[in-house]
Motif scaffolding. Structure first.
Motif, PDB file in Angstrom:
ATOM      1  N   ASN A 255       0.859  -1.173   0.000  1.00  0.00           N
ATOM      2  CA  ASN A 255       0.000   0.000   0.000  1.00  0.00           C
ATOM      3  C   ASN A 255       0.902   1.233   0.000  1.00  0.00           C
ATOM      4  OD1 ASN A 255      -1.904   1.961   0.468  1.00  0.00           O
ATOM      5  ND2 ASN A 255      -2.572   1.200   2.455  1.00  0.00           N
ATOM      6  N   PRO A 256       0.889   2.074  -1.014  1.00  0.00           N
ATOM      7  CA  PRO A 256      -0.112   2.267  -2.056  1.00  0.00           C
ATOM      8  C   PRO A 256       0.223   1.711  -3.442  1.00  0.00           C
ATOM      9  CG  PRO A 256       1.252   4.221  -1.966  1.00  0.00           C
ATOM     10  CD  PRO A 256       1.802   3.254  -0.945  1.00  0.00           C
ATOM     11  N   THR A 257       1.386   1.126  -3.667  1.00  0.00           N
ATOM     12  CA  THR A 257       1.768   0.830  -5.065  1.00  0.00           C
ATOM     13  C   THR A 257       1.291  -0.533  -5.571  1.00  0.00           C
ATOM     14  OG1 THR A 257       3.857  -0.183  -4.431  1.00  0.00           O
ATOM     15  CG2 THR A 257       3.893   2.202  -4.809  1.00  0.00           C
ATOM     16  N   SER A 258       0.882  -1.428  -4.660  1.00  0.00           N
ATOM     17  CA  SER A 258       0.501  -2.821  -4.966  1.00  0.00           C
ATOM     18  C   SER A 258       1.673  -3.669  -5.434  1.00  0.00           C
ATOM     19  CB  SER A 258      -0.618  -2.901  -6.021  1.00  0.00           C
ATOM     20  OG  SER A 258      -1.825  -2.552  -5.424  1.00  0.00           O
ATOM     21  N   SER A 259       2.878  -3.154  -5.300  1.00  0.00           N
ATOM     22  CA  SER A 259       4.066  -3.911  -5.711  1.00  0.00           C
ATOM     23  C   SER A 259       4.193  -5.210  -4.877  1.00  0.00           C
ATOM     24  CB  SER A 259       5.274  -2.990  -5.535  1.00  0.00           C
ATOM     25  OG  SER A 259       6.361  -3.695  -5.076  1.00  0.00           O
ATOM     26  N   LEU A 260       4.670  -6.255  -5.538  1.00  0.00           N
ATOM     27  CA  LEU A 260       4.823  -7.557  -4.876  1.00  0.00           C
ATOM     28  C   LEU A 260       6.300  -7.935  -4.893  1.00  0.00           C
ATOM     29  CD1 LEU A 260       3.637 -10.255  -3.756  1.00  0.00           C
ATOM     30  CD2 LEU A 260       3.476 -11.022  -6.132  1.00  0.00           C
ATOM     31  N   PRO A 393      -4.201   8.785 -22.154  1.00  0.00           N
ATOM     32  CA  PRO A 393      -3.420   9.923 -22.659  1.00  0.00           C
ATOM     33  C   PRO A 393      -2.670  10.685 -21.556  1.00  0.00           C
ATOM     34  CG  PRO A 393      -5.714  10.021 -23.411  1.00  0.00           C
ATOM     35  CD  PRO A 393      -5.640   8.959 -22.372  1.00  0.00           C
ATOM     36  N   TYR A 394      -3.084  10.478 -20.306  1.00  0.00           N
ATOM     37  CA  TYR A 394      -2.548  11.327 -19.226  1.00  0.00           C
ATOM     38  C   TYR A 394      -1.693  10.593 -18.194  1.00  0.00           C
ATOM     39  CZ  TYR A 394      -6.643  13.629 -21.098  1.00  0.00           C
ATOM     40  OH  TYR A 394      -7.577  14.140 -21.952  1.00  0.00           O
ATOM     41  N   ALA A 395      -1.706   9.273 -18.228  1.00  0.00           N
ATOM     42  CA  ALA A 395      -1.062   8.565 -17.112  1.00  0.00           C
ATOM     43  C   ALA A 395      -0.635   7.149 -17.494  1.00  0.00           C
ATOM     44  CB  ALA A 395      -2.052   8.488 -15.946  1.00  0.00           C
ATOM     45  N   THR A 396       0.218   6.584 -16.644  1.00  0.00           N
ATOM     46  CA  THR A 396       0.578   5.158 -16.791  1.00  0.00           C
ATOM     47  C   THR A 396       0.364   4.463 -15.448  1.00  0.00           C
ATOM     48  OG1 THR A 396       2.842   5.810 -16.357  1.00  0.00           O
ATOM     49  CG2 THR A 396       2.305   5.297 -18.642  1.00  0.00           C
ATOM     50  N   TRP A 397       0.318   3.163 -15.477  1.00  0.00           N
ATOM     51  CA  TRP A 397       0.092   2.384 -14.260  1.00  0.00           C
ATOM     52  C   TRP A 397       0.538   0.953 -14.518  1.00  0.00           C
ATOM     53  CZ3 TRP A 397      -3.513   4.547 -17.452  1.00  0.00           C
ATOM     54  CH2 TRP A 397      -4.194   3.656 -18.298  1.00  0.00           C
ATOM     55  N   TRP A 407      -1.732   2.274  -8.616  1.00  0.00           N
ATOM     56  CA  TRP A 407      -0.919   3.474  -8.370  1.00  0.00           C
ATOM     57  C   TRP A 407      -0.711   4.149  -9.720  1.00  0.00           C
ATOM     58  CZ3 TRP A 407       0.304   6.434  -4.527  1.00  0.00           C
ATOM     59  CH2 TRP A 407       1.521   7.069  -4.383  1.00  0.00           C
ATOM     60  N   ILE A 408      -1.325   5.300  -9.849  1.00  0.00           N
ATOM     61  CA  ILE A 408      -1.360   5.992 -11.132  1.00  0.00           C
ATOM     62  C   ILE A 408      -0.232   7.021 -11.194  1.00  0.00           C
ATOM     63  CG2 ILE A 408      -2.787   7.538 -12.562  1.00  0.00           C
ATOM     64  CD1 ILE A 408      -4.162   4.880 -12.248  1.00  0.00           C
ATOM     65  N   GLN A 409       0.547   6.983 -12.249  1.00  0.00           N
ATOM     66  CA  GLN A 409       1.572   8.018 -12.436  1.00  0.00           C
ATOM     67  C   GLN A 409       1.128   8.950 -13.561  1.00  0.00           C
ATOM     68  OE1 GLN A 409       5.574   6.773 -13.425  1.00  0.00           O
ATOM     69  NE2 GLN A 409       6.359   8.810 -12.943  1.00  0.00           N
ATOM     70  N   LEU A 410       0.931  10.204 -13.218  1.00  0.00           N
ATOM     71  CA  LEU A 410       0.485  11.183 -14.220  1.00  0.00           C
ATOM     72  C   LEU A 410       1.671  11.611 -15.078  1.00  0.00           C
ATOM     73  CD1 LEU A 410      -1.747  13.444 -11.919  1.00  0.00           C
ATOM     74  CD2 LEU A 410      -2.496  11.602 -13.441  1.00  0.00           C
ATOM     75  N   HIS A 411       1.429  11.846 -16.374  1.00  0.00           N
ATOM     76  CA  HIS A 411       2.518  12.336 -17.234  1.00  0.00           C
ATOM     77  C   HIS A 411       2.948  13.734 -16.800  1.00  0.00           C
ATOM     78  CE1 HIS A 411       1.837   8.889 -19.556  1.00  0.00           C
ATOM     79  NE2 HIS A 411       0.891   9.324 -20.362  1.00  0.00           N
ATOM     80  N   GLN A 412       1.978  14.492 -16.309  1.00  0.00           N
ATOM     81  CA  GLN A 412       2.271  15.860 -15.902  1.00  0.00           C
ATOM     82  C   GLN A 412       1.787  16.070 -14.466  1.00  0.00           C
ATOM     83  OE1 GLN A 412       1.173  18.507 -19.122  1.00  0.00           O
ATOM     84  NE2 GLN A 412       0.997  20.175 -17.661  1.00  0.00           N
ATOM     85  N   ALA A 413       2.669  16.598 -13.615  1.00  0.00           N
ATOM     86  CA  ALA A 413       2.291  16.758 -12.209  1.00  0.00           C
ATOM     87  C   ALA A 413       1.162  17.785 -12.056  1.00  0.00           C
ATOM     88  CB  ALA A 413       3.504  17.197 -11.404  1.00  0.00           C
ATOM     89  N   ILE A 414       0.268  17.513 -11.095  1.00  0.00           N
ATOM     90  CA  ILE A 414      -0.805  18.462 -10.763  1.00  0.00           C
ATOM     91  C   ILE A 414      -0.791  18.633  -9.250  1.00  0.00           C
ATOM     92  CG2 ILE A 414      -3.307  18.883 -10.798  1.00  0.00           C
ATOM     93  CD1 ILE A 414      -3.482  16.989 -13.183  1.00  0.00           C
ATOM     94  N   ASP A 415      -0.892  19.870  -8.788  1.00  0.00           N
ATOM     95  CA  ASP A 415      -0.873  20.111  -7.346  1.00  0.00           C
ATOM     96  C   ASP A 415      -1.886  19.193  -6.638  1.00  0.00           C
ATOM     97  OD1 ASP A 415      -0.326  21.754  -4.902  1.00  0.00           O
ATOM     98  OD2 ASP A 415      -2.491  22.092  -5.140  1.00  0.00           O
ATOM     99  N   ALA A 416      -1.366  18.417  -5.637  1.00  0.00           N
ATOM    100  CA  ALA A 416      -2.171  17.368  -5.007  1.00  0.00           C
ATOM    101  C   ALA A 416      -3.445  17.927  -4.393  1.00  0.00           C
ATOM    102  CB  ALA A 416      -1.346  16.664  -3.941  1.00  0.00           C
ATOM    103  N   GLU A 438       4.780  11.132  -1.376  1.00  0.00           N
ATOM    104  CA  GLU A 438       5.157  11.233  -2.788  1.00  0.00           C
ATOM    105  C   GLU A 438       4.720  12.636  -3.201  1.00  0.00           C
ATOM    106  OE1 GLU A 438       6.890  10.938  -5.590  1.00  0.00           O
ATOM    107  OE2 GLU A 438       6.909   8.837  -4.986  1.00  0.00           O
ATOM    108  N   PRO A 439       5.563  13.642  -2.926  1.00  0.00           N
ATOM    109  CA  PRO A 439       5.097  15.032  -2.993  1.00  0.00           C
ATOM    110  C   PRO A 439       5.028  15.626  -4.396  1.00  0.00           C
ATOM    111  CG  PRO A 439       7.383  14.965  -2.296  1.00  0.00           C
ATOM    112  CD  PRO A 439       6.971  13.547  -2.530  1.00  0.00           C
ATOM    113  N   SER A 440       5.497  14.906  -5.410  1.00  0.00           N
ATOM    114  CA  SER A 440       5.651  15.535  -6.719  1.00  0.00           C
ATOM    115  C   SER A 440       4.329  15.937  -7.385  1.00  0.00           C
ATOM    116  CB  SER A 440       6.378  14.568  -7.642  1.00  0.00           C
ATOM    117  OG  SER A 440       5.556  13.432  -7.864  1.00  0.00           O
ATOM    118  N   GLY A 441       3.197  15.427  -6.909  1.00  0.00           N
ATOM    119  CA  GLY A 441       1.928  15.721  -7.583  1.00  0.00           C
ATOM    120  C   GLY A 441       1.722  14.839  -8.798  1.00  0.00           C
ATOM    121  N   SER A 442       2.547  13.823  -8.939  1.00  0.00           N
ATOM    122  CA  SER A 442       2.463  12.960 -10.125  1.00  0.00           C
ATOM    123  C   SER A 442       1.762  11.635  -9.849  1.00  0.00           C
ATOM    124  CB  SER A 442       3.862  12.640 -10.639  1.00  0.00           C
ATOM    125  OG  SER A 442       4.518  13.812 -10.971  1.00  0.00           O
ATOM    126  N   TYR A 443       1.386  11.389  -8.599  1.00  0.00           N
ATOM    127  CA  TYR A 443       0.823  10.068  -8.285  1.00  0.00           C
ATOM    128  C   TYR A 443      -0.535  10.171  -7.592  1.00  0.00           C
ATOM    129  CZ  TYR A 443       5.403   8.180  -9.383  1.00  0.00           C
ATOM    130  OH  TYR A 443       6.550   7.831 -10.038  1.00  0.00           O
TER     131      TYR A 443
END
Ligand SMILES: Cc1ncc(COP(=O)(O)O)c(C=O)c1O
Length: 473
Positions: A255-260, A393-397, A407-416, A438-443
């Protein structure tokens, strides 16, 4: 304007003030919140507030919160009483961040599409079986007193059998029943960690959304995480202070990435921790929620030195409201935690412990896992389709292989904060990556476990629109 409603609102607020529930200095909810609460339009609220202002009970300026300035007693006597409100900031335990508090509140708002909740949907709750379990439990009830310090003996035996099936050898004496894994984290932080010591954690991590370690005077240090779990390269480089450092890890459907964490990394991680004499807390609350194939054995399954504390819970796979979890460790450590638990609550609810025992011993729990696995696989497919349709168009996961979250990674950061507020305005609740450090605003963390099927799709459609508007600004 609705006259009766207006009088009702004035009476409600006066009553809160009179009973000392809204003390002098307390902020009133915003006009918008009050309008929602009373299901009236803003003008009715404004009239009610004007009346209370005229009576000298509240004061508000445009753009600033309206506060209580008098109560009926001070209006009569002219002296300001001492209240507990002054003590709010005095206690040692830190508050949650404002955003986390807002999310916690909003999670019970039925008007919002809940893409934030780390909990199974109400229709996945096995209501019928739970009724049967409680019925059987009620037939067997004898006395209803305090339990043993480590928890109900039958439940500890049942948990021991349950863990054995998952490759973990734990005698009932090395198991403490807790009111959810979160309580185990509290007990560990106050009972086993020295002030000034360091807890190494994955970054991002669920524990960053809590103040549980920091409030005990322990600092968190983040280590990177990738698809296979915690980065061992980073871990190897850390200069540990023996006795002052521990590792907290959530290797299975993190939690939060679901990585195993892969099997090979688990082996190396154990070896590194043994070599560096780094004690570990393994948080394994999502283990039973595998979707494609069972995860590799827990780190604890190979622990022969007692250097790992292991946390499990029924919250994610059965019911968060039962508040039943467990912590496994060396007997002496469990004794210490059991003593602290006695000091804090004299044990978890007996009724919940009986019910949990019945779920495990009757075989119903394993049957239930099969049912929810199918439902979660379907939900995951639906959700991923919606992501591909609207969000590509806006994110990868990465598609998770278990657990609840994407866990969604946005192509462009947006203020959280602004993303969160706009989503909420649009009737959507989500968890910005910032609450997990994860302060970048990208997730963003999204859950496919709670909202209904149609809401999952509609939620992603709305989210894509918000993101599109934000980046085109
Ligand atoms: C990784 C992790 N650990 C512990 C908990 C707390 O669970 P419980 O309800 O058992 O206290 C959660 C809940 O979100 C979690 O995600």
């Amino acid at each position: 304007m609705n006259e009766t409603k207006h009088v009702h609102i004035v009476t409600f607020i006066k009553d809160k003030i009179k009973k000392g529930e809204w003390t002098i200095g307390s902020r009133l909810p915003s006009q918008r919140q009050l309008a929602l609460l009373f299901e009236v339009n803003r003008s009715t609220i404004v009239t009610a507030l004007e009346e209370l202002t005229a009576e000298g009970l509240i004061q508000g300026k445009t753009g600033v919160a309206t506060v209580v300035i008098n109560n009926t007693w001070t209006l009569l006597e002219g002296n300001v009483p001492s209240t507990w409100n002054k003590n709010i900031k005095l206690g040692g335990h830190q508050a949650s961040s404002v955003l986390v508090q807002e999310i916690n509140e909003a999670e019970s708002d039925p008007r919002l599409i809940q893409l934030s909740k780390g909990e199974l949907a109400p229709d996945l709750f096995p209501l019928q079986q739970m009724k049967e379990v409680l019925h059987r439990v009620s037939d067997q009830l004898t006395s209803f007193g305090y339990e043993e310090p480590k928890g109900n003996r039958q439940l500890r035996e049942a948990v021991s059998v349950h863990l054995k099936k998952r490759g973990i050898n734990a005698s009932p004496s090395s198991i403490l029943i807790v009111s959810g894994a979160l309580q185990a984290l509290h007990l560990i932080s106050v009972g086993l960690l020295q002030q000034g010591s360091t807890v190494y954690v994955e970054k991002p991590s669920y524990v960053y959304s809590l103040a549980v370690f920091q409030s005990a005077g322990v600092q968190l240090k983040g280590l990177p995480i990738d698809r296979e779990g915690l980065s061992l390269e980073a871990l190897q480089k850390v200069p540990f202070r023996p006795g002052h450092s521990v590792l907290y890890t959530n290797p299975t459907y993190h939690n939060p990435t679901s990585s195993l964490m892969s099997l090979s990394r688990r082996k190396t991680l154990r070896a590194v921790c043994e070599e560096k004499q780094l004690p570990m807390i393994e948080d394994d609350v999502y283990r039973d929620l595998w979707l494609d194939e069972p995860p590799p054995p827990a780190l604890k399954a190979r622990d022969t030195t007692g250097s790992m504390l292991y946390l499990g819970s029924f919250s994610k796979s059965l019911s968060a409201g039962l508040r039943i979890g467990w912590v496994v460790g060396p007997d002496a450590v469990i004794d210490r935690l059991a003593d602290l638990k006695m000091q804090s609550d004299y044990g978890s609810s007996s009724l919940s412990q009986y019910a949990a025992t019945e779920w495990l011993t009757s075989g119903l729990y394993e049957e239930h896992l099969t049912t929810i696995r199918e439902a979660l696989i379907y939900r995951r497919t639906l959700f991923v389709q919606a992501l591909e349709t609207y969000l590509a168009p806006y994110a990868t996961w990465t598609v998770p292989t278990g657990g609840f979250f994407i866990w969604i990674q946005l192509h462009q950061a947006i203020d959280a904060r602004s993303l969160f507020s706009q989503a909420k305005e649009a009737g959507l609740l989500l968890n910005p990556g910032s609450i997990y450090a994860e302060p970048s605003g990208s997730y963003i963390r999204l859950s496919y476990a709670y909202a209904s099927h149609s809401e999952l799709q509609e939620g992603i459609r709305r989210l894509a629109l918000i993101i599109k508007t934000a980046i085109e600004k």
